[in-house]
Design a protein around this motif. Structure first.
Motif, PDB file in Angstrom:
ATOM      1  N   ASP A   6       0.799  -1.227   0.000  1.00 35.99           N
ATOM      2  CA  ASP A   6       0.000   0.000   0.000  1.00 35.99           C
ATOM      3  C   ASP A   6       0.831   1.277   0.000  1.00 35.99           C
ATOM      4  O   ASP A   6       0.291   2.361   0.206  1.00 35.99           O
ATOM      5  N   THR A   8       3.457   4.320  -1.585  1.00 36.27           N
ATOM      6  CA  THR A   8       3.425   5.113  -2.818  1.00 36.27           C
ATOM      7  C   THR A   8       4.715   5.004  -3.617  1.00 36.27           C
ATOM      8  O   THR A   8       4.760   5.404  -4.775  1.00 36.27           O
ATOM      9  N   GLN A 308      -0.532  14.245 -13.929  1.00 33.74           N
ATOM     10  CA  GLN A 308      -0.950  15.328 -13.038  1.00 33.74           C
ATOM     11  C   GLN A 308      -0.176  16.624 -13.292  1.00 33.74           C
ATOM     12  O   GLN A 308      -0.453  17.643 -12.666  1.00 33.74           O
ATOM     13  N   LYS A 406       7.138   8.572  -9.221  1.00 32.36           N
ATOM     14  CA  LYS A 406       6.827   9.429  -8.075  1.00 32.36           C
ATOM     15  C   LYS A 406       7.378  10.832  -8.335  1.00 32.36           C
ATOM     16  O   LYS A 406       8.381  11.021  -9.014  1.00 32.36           O
ATOM     17  N   LEU A 445      -0.890  19.915  -4.159  1.00 31.57           N
ATOM     18  CA  LEU A 445      -0.785  18.587  -3.576  1.00 31.57           C
ATOM     19  C   LEU A 445       0.286  18.469  -2.502  1.00 31.57           C
ATOM     20  O   LEU A 445       0.129  17.712  -1.544  1.00 31.57           O
ATOM     21  N   SER A 457       4.802  12.730  -4.117  1.00 31.83           N
ATOM     22  CA  SER A 457       3.435  12.329  -4.446  1.00 31.83           C
ATOM     23  C   SER A 457       3.507  11.322  -5.582  1.00 31.83           C
ATOM     24  O   SER A 457       4.531  11.191  -6.258  1.00 31.83           O
ATOM     25  N   ASN A 459       0.597   9.615  -8.580  1.00 29.19           N
ATOM     26  CA  ASN A 459      -0.766   9.446  -9.096  1.00 29.19           C
ATOM     27  C   ASN A 459      -1.759  10.366  -8.393  1.00 29.19           C
ATOM     28  O   ASN A 459      -2.897   9.980  -8.093  1.00 29.19           O
ATOM     29  N   GLY A 460      -1.327  11.585  -8.093  1.00 26.55           N
ATOM     30  CA  GLY A 460      -2.212  12.550  -7.472  1.00 26.55           C
ATOM     31  C   GLY A 460      -2.426  12.354  -5.992  1.00 26.55           C
ATOM     32  O   GLY A 460      -3.295  13.013  -5.400  1.00 26.55           O
ATOM     33  N   ARG A 461      -1.639  11.492  -5.373  1.00 22.31           N
ATOM     34  CA  ARG A 461      -1.772  11.220  -3.941  1.00 22.31           C
ATOM     35  C   ARG A 461      -0.466  11.599  -3.245  1.00 22.31           C
ATOM     36  O   ARG A 461       0.602  11.100  -3.582  1.00 22.31           O
TER      37      ARG A 461
END
Length: 676
Positions: A6, A8, A308, A406, A445, A457, A459-461
């Motif tokens: 899980d 990033t 992004q 990333k 972000l 970050s 994928n936008g996370r």
């Protein structure tokens, strides 16, 4: 799937299906080691690291090795690009203990995170005097079981020794002309006049040193400084370090002649070198420098930009060679036969001559890395361009290297600065738009006014890891460059928010020294602090540069004072080890020159004379000059206050310490005033 499923980080995700029961770097991992009474294996690497992949395949994917690790250790995997603080602290221990370092980094820790045994890559079988990884595991496990008191005592001593290491701060204050002259002399002694660059193999692109040389030439007129910068840039651009088909630079050359690169392509290298070549063009008008700057910018936008709007970290060195083998450089190298298959015999012969492809090869298994050993213009340019396009199209059909997608804040800040300036210099508004897209992502972000800056970050996370000093400094640097190029003062405001964090959370109030992590960051065995450059500017000197630029824009005495105090370390290290503090030397050049503050006012930003004065100011070679632009009475930039038009037309003001020369409406006078 283990506990990495899980996260990033693409690097950690590559290990998510290993049989090793990996943990990410968390307090829970060390609690588990305390509960079980076992040591911790810390393995640090990054996605584009060739030997990291080799060790993973040989050892971490091996079931027997994984079973032994799972029984006797808690295994923690760290992406050094996500956690540069963890990497820095334990790399310092590895280098102190072994005299060398590198990745993958392999360190064994007590459950209190104290290191006691160190290494880098370990083979699956004993080789070249190195023990096998399994032998290392067995030796560490036996020492832990039979001599634990001795092991913990050694670990405690290592931590105490690390705690006593402090960098000289240079209490004499910021360097002056004498210290910068001594640094130039030291660089001259280490310069390679036959091949360009500094030192021997492996040879890294000296981006920050070249920025210093260009600024030193601008301030002093030193032809020797300019010659070293120009010749190094030419040799790098002609060598295998540079991708002669697709643009962009590899991480370093394994030889002194820039022939064979380590093929991974990093965002930070390409952002820094794009800016270097743009600045070289600004200083000399070199057509080669112009071409390399634009091709490198185009490479970043084409191959590293994410959906992004940010920029991915890296492209791997390895890729499938078409036979199922994962081979370093497979995507980039050519044999004469491969040239003939794509081009036919006649054009293949020309391509081999032009790009230095030989029957013996310059790399492995008879393949060659493309270079430009001949002078440009020797061959028919249109024919060569056609050959290049056909080879690039054929290469695109090969299995591509993996991409670490990333978004690292610091490296995106460097990319924002490079793309904004390159777009402005060469009338490429698409590059400025790409810079704006990345800057917007960083604000939306990564930035939080109160919590600070997220390091990464994907994928936008946003990732969970806090930004370190280089993130705040390099993003602020990017925003300052964007403010000057776009005439949008909001980027100056965002830079100020980041630099407020630098002043309050990263700066020692007593000495002015800077730390790599914030005062409220996770406490490691030592708070990392390093003013020397690595492949990118150190956070310490990058912060000094951003603080100085912001002070020039705003007149803020606290920011200028902080920059001057931080530069004390350059006084101490610059004359002795200039190769490793190049950005600090470049910032010191700006301080000695002022830096100059330029305000351009016009009836509108679309007015042709206003645009001409603005462009003239941006092309100034005065070290570290800052540029503000707008209409009279505009409040976006402090430099615009009380700056009226002259005779109703666009006007430029050149100041130092907010003391200004007479205003001018003449671009040639402005150019002369700024060393353009």
């Amino acid at each position: 799937m283990n506990r990495l499923a899980d996260v990033t980080s693409p690097y950690l995700l590559q290990h998510a299906d290993n049989p090793v029961d990996w943990w990410p770097w968390t307090p829970e991992a060390f609690e588990e080691a305390r509960r079980r009474g076992v040591p911790v294996l810390l393995s640090v690497g990054y996605s584009a690291c060739h030997w990291c992949h080799v060790m993973a395949h040989e050892s971490f994917e091996d079931q027997d090795t994984a079973d032994y690790l799972n029984e006797h250790f808690v295994s923690v995997k760290v992406d050094r690009e996500e956690r540069p603080d963890v990497d820095a602290v334990y790399m310092e221990a590895v280098q102190a203990a072994t005299g060398q370092g590198g990745w993958p980094m392999t360190v064994f820790l007590t459950p209190e995170a104290e290191p006691f045994y160190f290494g880098t890559y370990f083979p699956p079988e004993p080789r070249h005097g190195m023990p096998s990884f399994r032998q290392v595991l067995q030796g560490v496990q036996q020492a832990w079981e039979t001599r634990r008191d001795e092991v913990t005592e050694v670990a405690g001593k290592i931590v105490r020794d690390l705690a006593q290491r402090e960098f000289e701060h240079g209490g004499a204050g910021a360097p002056g002309g004498e210290e910068l002259g001594q640094a130039l002399l030291a660089l001259t002694r280490e310069y390679d006049p036959q091949r360009g660059g500094f030192g021997g193999a492996p040879k890294f692109p000296p981006s920050m040193v070249i920025e210093f040389l260009l600024r030193h030439h601008a301030r002093t007129g030193s032809e020797g400084a300019l010659q070293m910068a120009r010749d190094t840039c030419e040799r790098m651009a002609r060598g295998g370090l540079y991708d002669q088909l697709g643009g962009g630079f590899a991480r370093y050359s394994v030889d002194r002649d820039w022939v064979v690169p380590h093929f991974e392509k990093m965002l930070y290298d390409n952002a820094l070198l794009c800016r270097v070549y743009a600045h070289l063009w600004r200083a000399t008008g070199s057509e080669q420098a112009r071409r390399i700057a634009l091709e490198t910018a185009d490479f970043m936008v084409r191959e590293l930009r994410t959906e992004q709007g940010g920029f991915a970290s890296a492209l791997d060195a390895d890729s499938d060679d078409g036979t199922g083998r994962h081979v370093e450089g497979a995507y980039y190298v050519w044999t004469p036969e491969q040239l003939r298959e794509v081009l036919g015999a006649e054009d293949a012969e020309l391509a081999a001559q032009y790009f230095g492809v030989t029957e013996e090869g310059t790399f492995e298994e008879g393949a060659s890395v493309l270079q430009l050993p001949l002078s440009e213009g020797v061959h028919d340019a249109a024919r060569v361009d056609g050959i290049r396009r056909r080879l690039l199209q054929a290469r695109a059909e090969r299995p591509a290297p993996g991409r670490d997608d990333k978004v690292v804040a610091a490296w995106n800040g460097l990319a924002v600065a490079a793309l904004a300036e390159t777009g402005a210099y060469f009338d490429r508004p698409d590059l400025v738009e790409a810079a704006l897209g990345a800057a917007d992502l960083l604000v939306r972000l990564h930035m939080d006014e109160h919590a600070g800056l997220a390091r990464t970050s994907r994928n936008g996370r946003a990732g969970a890891n806090a930004g370190v000093l280089e993130d705040y400094a390099d993003v602020a640097e990017g925003f300052l460059a964007l403010a000057s190029v776009t005439c949008e003062g909001v980027w100056l405001d965002f830079a100020g928010l980041l630099l407020d964090h630098v002043l309050t959370r990263f700066t020692d109030p007593d000495t002015g020294a800077l730390h790599d992590t914030a005062v409220d960051a996770e406490q490691l065995i030592r708070r990392p602090q390093d003013p020397t450059d690595n492949a990118a500017p150190s956070g310490w000197t990058a912060a000094a540069g951003a603080l100085l630029g912001y002070a020039a824009h705003t007149g803020s005495a606290p920011h200028r004072t902080a920059a001057e105090r931080a530069l004390g370390v350059v006084t101490a290290l610059g004359p002795r080890v200039p190769r490793f503090i190049g950005w600090g030397l470049a910032v010191a050049e700006a301080l000695l020159d002022g830096p100059r503050e330029v305000a351009v006012v016009g009836p509108s930003l679309t007015d042709e004379r206003t645009r001409t004065l603005h462009r003239t100011a941006l092309l100034a070679t005065a070290p570290g000059a800052v540029v503000a632009c707008g209409t009279p009475g505009g409040d976006e930039f402090p430099l615009l206050a009380d700056r009226p038009l002259v005779d109703g037309g666009a006007t430029a003001y050149v100041c130092r310490d907010f003391t200004c020369d007479a205003p001018t409406t003449d671009p040639e006078r402005l150019r002369a005033a700024l060393g353009g």
